[in-house]
Scaffold this motif. Structure first.
Motif, short mmCIF file in Angstrom:
data_model
loop_
_atom_site.label_atom_id
_atom_site.label_comp_id
_atom_site.label_asym_id
_atom_site.label_seq_id
_atom_site.Cartn_x
_atom_site.Cartn_y
_atom_site.Cartn_z
N GLU A 56 -27.22 -20.25 -7.26
CA GLU A 56 -26.43 -20.58 -6.00
C GLU A 56 -25.47 -19.43 -4.79
O GLU A 56 -24.70 -18.79 -5.57
N PRO A 57 -25.61 -20.08 -3.60
CA PRO A 57 -23.72 -19.19 -3.22
C PRO A 57 -22.63 -19.47 -4.12
O PRO A 57 -22.35 -20.05 -4.05
N GLY A 58 -21.90 -17.85 -3.69
CA GLY A 58 -21.07 -18.21 -4.66
C GLY A 58 -21.05 -17.40 -6.18
O GLY A 58 -20.01 -18.04 -6.51
N SER A 59 -22.05 -17.99 -6.55
CA SER A 59 -21.90 -17.68 -8.25
C SER A 59 -22.64 -16.17 -8.74
O SER A 59 -22.74 -15.17 -7.67
N LEU A 60 -22.23 -15.70 -9.40
CA LEU A 60 -21.91 -14.36 -9.64
C LEU A 60 -23.12 -14.77 -11.24
O LEU A 60 -22.94 -15.51 -11.94
N ALA A 61 -24.42 -14.05 -10.20
CA ALA A 61 -25.93 -14.03 -11.55
C ALA A 61 -26.08 -12.23 -11.99
O ALA A 61 -25.04 -11.35 -11.83
N PHE A 62 -26.64 -12.71 -13.57
CA PHE A 62 -26.96 -11.31 -14.36
C PHE A 62 -27.74 -11.23 -15.04
O PHE A 62 -28.77 -12.43 -14.30
N ARG A 63 -28.88 -10.70 -15.19
CA ARG A 63 -29.67 -9.93 -15.56
C ARG A 63 -29.99 -9.86 -17.19
O ARG A 63 -29.07 -9.26 -17.90
N GLY A 64 -31.16 -9.75 -17.61
CA GLY A 64 -31.95 -9.29 -18.72
C GLY A 64 -31.87 -10.64 -19.50
O GLY A 64 -31.13 -11.69 -19.56
N ALA A 65 -32.07 -10.75 -20.82
CA ALA A 65 -31.76 -11.70 -22.41
C ALA A 65 -32.27 -11.13 -23.60
O ALA A 65 -31.61 -10.26 -23.28
N VAL A 66 -31.39 -12.79 -23.92
CA VAL A 66 -31.23 -12.10 -25.61
C VAL A 66 -31.84 -13.28 -26.71
O VAL A 66 -32.12 -14.25 -26.13
N THR A 67 -32.21 -12.75 -27.58
CA THR A 67 -33.81 -13.46 -28.28
C THR A 67 -33.11 -14.13 -29.80
O THR A 67 -32.99 -12.69 -30.04
N LEU A 68 -33.08 -15.06 -30.13
CA LEU A 68 -32.78 -15.03 -31.80
C LEU A 68 -33.68 -16.10 -31.88
O LEU A 68 -34.16 -16.46 -31.93
N THR A 69 -33.78 -14.94 -33.44
CA THR A 69 -35.09 -15.61 -34.70
C THR A 69 -34.69 -15.39 -36.05
O THR A 69 -34.13 -13.86 -35.55
N ALA A 70 -35.33 -16.00 -36.77
CA ALA A 70 -35.04 -16.71 -37.76
C ALA A 70 -36.28 -17.71 -38.29
O ALA A 70 -36.53 -18.20 -37.83
N HIS A 71 -35.84 -17.94 -39.99
CA HIS A 71 -36.57 -18.71 -40.07
C HIS A 71 -38.46 -18.85 -39.91
O HIS A 71 -39.00 -19.65 -40.02
N GLY A 72 -38.95 -17.90 -40.28
CA GLY A 72 -39.85 -17.31 -39.92
C GLY A 72 -40.15 -18.00 -38.30
O GLY A 72 -41.73 -18.35 -37.77
N GLY A 73 -39.29 -18.09 -37.82
CA GLY A 73 -40.06 -18.00 -36.38
C GLY A 73 -40.06 -19.23 -35.80
O GLY A 73 -40.01 -20.16 -34.86
N MET A 74 -38.82 -20.48 -36.73
CA MET A 74 -38.57 -21.74 -36.71
C MET A 74 -37.46 -21.70 -35.86
O MET A 74 -37.34 -23.12 -34.60
N LEU A 75 -36.61 -20.43 -35.87
CA LEU A 75 -35.43 -21.14 -34.99
C LEU A 75 -36.40 -19.84 -33.53
O LEU A 75 -36.17 -18.11 -34.26
N HIS A 76 -36.13 -19.97 -32.82
CA HIS A 76 -36.56 -18.76 -31.87
C HIS A 76 -36.03 -19.28 -30.50
O HIS A 76 -36.64 -20.08 -29.84
N VAL A 77 -35.28 -18.72 -29.76
CA VAL A 77 -34.49 -19.10 -29.03
C VAL A 77 -34.35 -17.87 -28.17
O VAL A 77 -33.93 -16.86 -28.06
N THR A 78 -34.62 -17.67 -26.62
CA THR A 78 -34.45 -17.00 -24.93
C THR A 78 -32.90 -17.43 -24.67
O THR A 78 -33.67 -18.65 -23.72
#
Length: 148
Positions: A56-78
């Motif tokens: 959006e105009p005036g917003s501050l954008a950043f790049r990259g990702a972090v992925t959290l994984t646990a419980h044999g893949g049952m927790l998988h959040v990017t």
């Protein structure tokens, strides 16, 4: 120099997401916290470098990702390509929608933003839903800041 200028000239977003969550994932036998796309894991959080395209105009954008994984893949959040965006009601922290990469979602609300540091950062309903139950809308998360 404004926060927008700092972000455009190499500023980064430093964000712990939720320190207790990162500690929990790291403490699991199969838990991982992995950065990609230019993001890096530091002792105090995830560092996301400035992005070239603001959502959006005036917003501050950043790049990259972090992925959290646990419980044999049952927790998988990017969490990818965060942005601090001014809205009609204040500020929000947006990320790429993990279910549809062509869309963005409001991950958290920000009560205050002084151009360098956010305060009062809390999950939105959509942000809480990514974790399948342990958090609710309004759960406090770590405040992001812009660093040089």
């Amino acid at each position: 120099m404004t926060a927008h200028d700092r972000a455009l000239h190499g500023g980064s977003l430093l964000w712990g997401i939720k320190a207790s969550l990162l500690d929990y994932v790291r403490g699991m036998g199969d838990g991982t916290v992995e950065a990609s796309g230019g993001a890096s894991v530091t002792d105090v959080g995830i560092r996301f470098p400035s992005g070239s395209d603001s959502p959006e105009p005036g917003s501050l954008a950043f790049r990259g990702a972090v992925t959290l994984t646990a419980h044999g893949g049952m927790l998988h959040v990017t969490i990818a390509d965060p942005a601090i965006v001014e809205t009609s009601t204040g500020w929000a922290l947006e990320i790429v929608d993990p279910h549809d990469a062509s869309r963005r979602m409001a991950f958290a609300t920000i009560a205050g933003f002084d151009g360098r540091r956010a305060t009062g950062t809390a999950l939105t309903h959509d942000g809480a839903d990514l974790f399948f139950g342990p958090y609710q809308r309004g759960t406090a998360i770590d405040d992001p800041s812009i660093i040089d």
